[in-house]
Design a protein around this motif. Structure first.
Motif, short mmCIF file in Angstrom:
data_model
loop_
_atom_site.label_atom_id
_atom_site.label_comp_id
_atom_site.label_asym_id
_atom_site.label_seq_id
_atom_site.Cartn_x
_atom_site.Cartn_y
_atom_site.Cartn_z
N TRP A 1 -6.50 17.49 -32.00
CA TRP A 1 -5.08 17.56 -32.32
C TRP A 1 -4.52 16.14 -32.24
O TRP A 1 -4.87 15.38 -31.33
N GLN B 1 -0.16 25.74 -24.50
CA GLN B 1 0.15 24.72 -25.51
C GLN B 1 1.35 23.86 -25.10
O GLN B 1 1.44 22.70 -25.48
N PHE C 1 0.91 19.33 -29.13
CA PHE C 1 1.63 20.51 -29.60
C PHE C 1 2.99 20.11 -30.15
O PHE C 1 3.57 20.78 -30.99
N GLN D 1 0.76 19.06 -36.86
CA GLN D 1 -0.62 18.67 -37.10
C GLN D 1 -0.94 18.48 -38.60
O GLN D 1 -0.47 19.26 -39.43
N THR E 1 -5.35 23.92 -38.28
CA THR E 1 -4.79 23.65 -36.96
C THR E 1 -3.28 23.81 -36.99
O THR E 1 -2.67 24.37 -36.08
N ARG E 2 -2.65 23.33 -38.10
CA ARG E 2 -1.21 23.43 -38.21
C ARG E 2 -0.77 24.90 -38.25
O ARG E 2 0.22 25.28 -37.61
N GLN F 1 -0.78 26.13 -34.89
CA GLN F 1 0.30 25.50 -34.13
C GLN F 1 1.64 26.18 -34.45
O GLN F 1 2.39 26.53 -33.53
N TRP G 1 4.15 28.20 -31.97
CA TRP G 1 5.54 27.81 -31.78
C TRP G 1 6.48 29.00 -32.02
O TRP G 1 7.43 29.23 -31.29
#
Lengths: 249, 175
Positions: free
Chosen positions: A226, B9, B15, B19, B24-25, B28, B32
């Protein structure tokens, strides 16, 4: 004047060759028979041994390791085939079962660690999933490594990356990690911080900017790290697989 | 303020940076959204004002010195709007309604409450629904007026109730 080789001599030579060949195959036959006999005896003994100690092999981690070592010493791999007389050992089954469970754990944690998991976390999760009986708990790191190695036949989807100091990472996403990537992982593991940056790789490993950059951008592309742009000095790259809160979550 | 248990996170510095890697985004943004909904639910809020996010503990973790920028908050809210979990209240996209239940779910909740209290064919004021003594134990007690209205309008379309206005008050009749 030198006499040329006569017909008789050639024929004699040919005859000798045939005889040699015959003798040779006779000896070979003999040896083969003896070998077969020996193998037969060995096989019988091993089968007897295995059936006698089958449960012991399944249950006892120590015993299992010694058995593995013995097999390695005589150059046989009890996991190589599920067919034939090895199957009576049931030892293959043990590792196949473990392999399936490893895949399950890797898939279940993939969403947060991007497909990299420490062998320790893998073991903790496996043991928790396998139930409370003592035989389920006694899974050694060697067992896990042996099982993961077997998973490699599915392609490069499952690989073990040695971190040094008895630590390993299991990678469960396709994509080769080259030596540089492995070095990055080892560096993070030894720092114990869960993050790296360009400057760390350049200072600690003596890499050039380009080399560090290319290794790190590969890891971003593969979703293993990340990106954190809020450090005052530079961009940091974080490995969820080594972030304590993530591992215990 | 009600305390919530922060997910792992929240202490993970990246975080708070959107990203670049697509998968990954996605993970994420999803994390959120869950966090935002949970936080608003715990603090009984229904709206997020993008301009006021920078000092909100939800978006600013002072312990690790990381905060989510306004653009990032907007990215997440827009993503939530796509799945019907949030909606901007005006064109400037500063204030957003966030639904910790979908409008349908809110509507059903109110309707079920009305049915189980024998209020079919009778009229309640919206004030009663939001502030009345009978709804104190209900999740929709104290719900944002606009969200409640939207939920009831959705219910009206299904023919389960009828909104009406009298004097300075709004009311609803359940069928």
């Amino acid at each position: 004047m030198r006499r040329r080789a006569g017909l008789g001599a050639i024929q004699k030579q040919k005859l000798e060759q045939v005889k040699y060949r015959e003798k040779g195959s006779e000896i070979q036959e003999n040896q083969f028979q003896q070998m077969s006999k020996q193998l037969e005896v060995f096989r019988e003994n091993l089968e007897e041994f295995a059936t006698k100690h089958k449960n012991e092999i399944k249950k006892n981690a120590q015993f299992r390791r010694q058995f593995q070592e013995m097999c390695a010493a005589i150059g046989v791999d009890p996991l190589a085939s599920g067919k034939g007389f090895w199957s009576v050992l049931g030892i293959g089954d043990f590792y196949y079962e473990l392999g399936v469970q490893i895949v399950e754990v890797c898939l279940a944690t993939n969403y947060k660690n991007g497909g990299l998991i420490t062998l320790e976390e893998l073991r903790t999760r496996l043991v928790a999933a396998r139930g409370k009986a003592k035989k389920h708990q006694e899974i050694t790191n060697e067992d896990l490594l042996a099982a993961v190695k077997k998973l490699r036949i599915f392609g490069n989807g499952f690989t073990v990356v040695p971190m040094g100091k008895g630590k390993w990472l299991v990678q469960s996403v396709p994509g080769e990690l080259n030596l540089d990537h492995t070095l990055v992982l080892q560096k993070v593991s030894s720092l114990g911080t869960a993050w790296v940056s360009n400057s760390i790789l350049m200072d600690d490993l003596g890499w050039t900017q380009t080399r560090a950059q290319s290794a790190l951008s590969y890891m971003i592309r593969e979703g293993l790290v990340w990106v954190d742009t809020q450090d005052p000095n530079e961009t940091l790259l974080w490995f969820p697989s080594m972030f304590a809160d993530c591992v215990s979550a | 303020m009600t305390e919530i248990t922060w997910p792992w996170q929240y202490n993970f510095p990246p975080f708070f940076t959107i990203q670049p890697h697509a998968e990954t985004r996605a993970k994420q943004l999803e994390a959120w959204q869950q966090l935002i909904v949970e936080y608003l639910k715990a603090t009984r809020q229904s709206t997020v004002d993008v301009r006021e996010t920078q000092n909100n503990p939800l978006f600013n973790n002072t312990a690790i010195n990381r905060k989510l920028s306004q653009e990032a908050v907007l990215t997440i809210l827009e993503d939530m709007a796509r799945t019907g979990r949030a909606a901007p209240t005006d064109k400037s996209k500063n204030v957003w309604e966030v639904y910790w239940h979908s409008l349908d779910e809110w509507g059903n909740m109110v309707y079920n409450w009305a049915c189980s209290n024998g209020l079919n064919n009778s009229v309640c004021t919206l004030f009663e629904l939001r502030e009345g003594e009978n709804t104190v134990d209900e999740e929709f007690h104290g719900l944002d007026m606009n969200v409640l209205l939207k939920a009831l309008k959705a219910l009206e379309i299904k023919g389960k109730c009828e909104l009406m206005e009298f004097d300075d008050n709004q009311g609803v009749k359940f069928f």
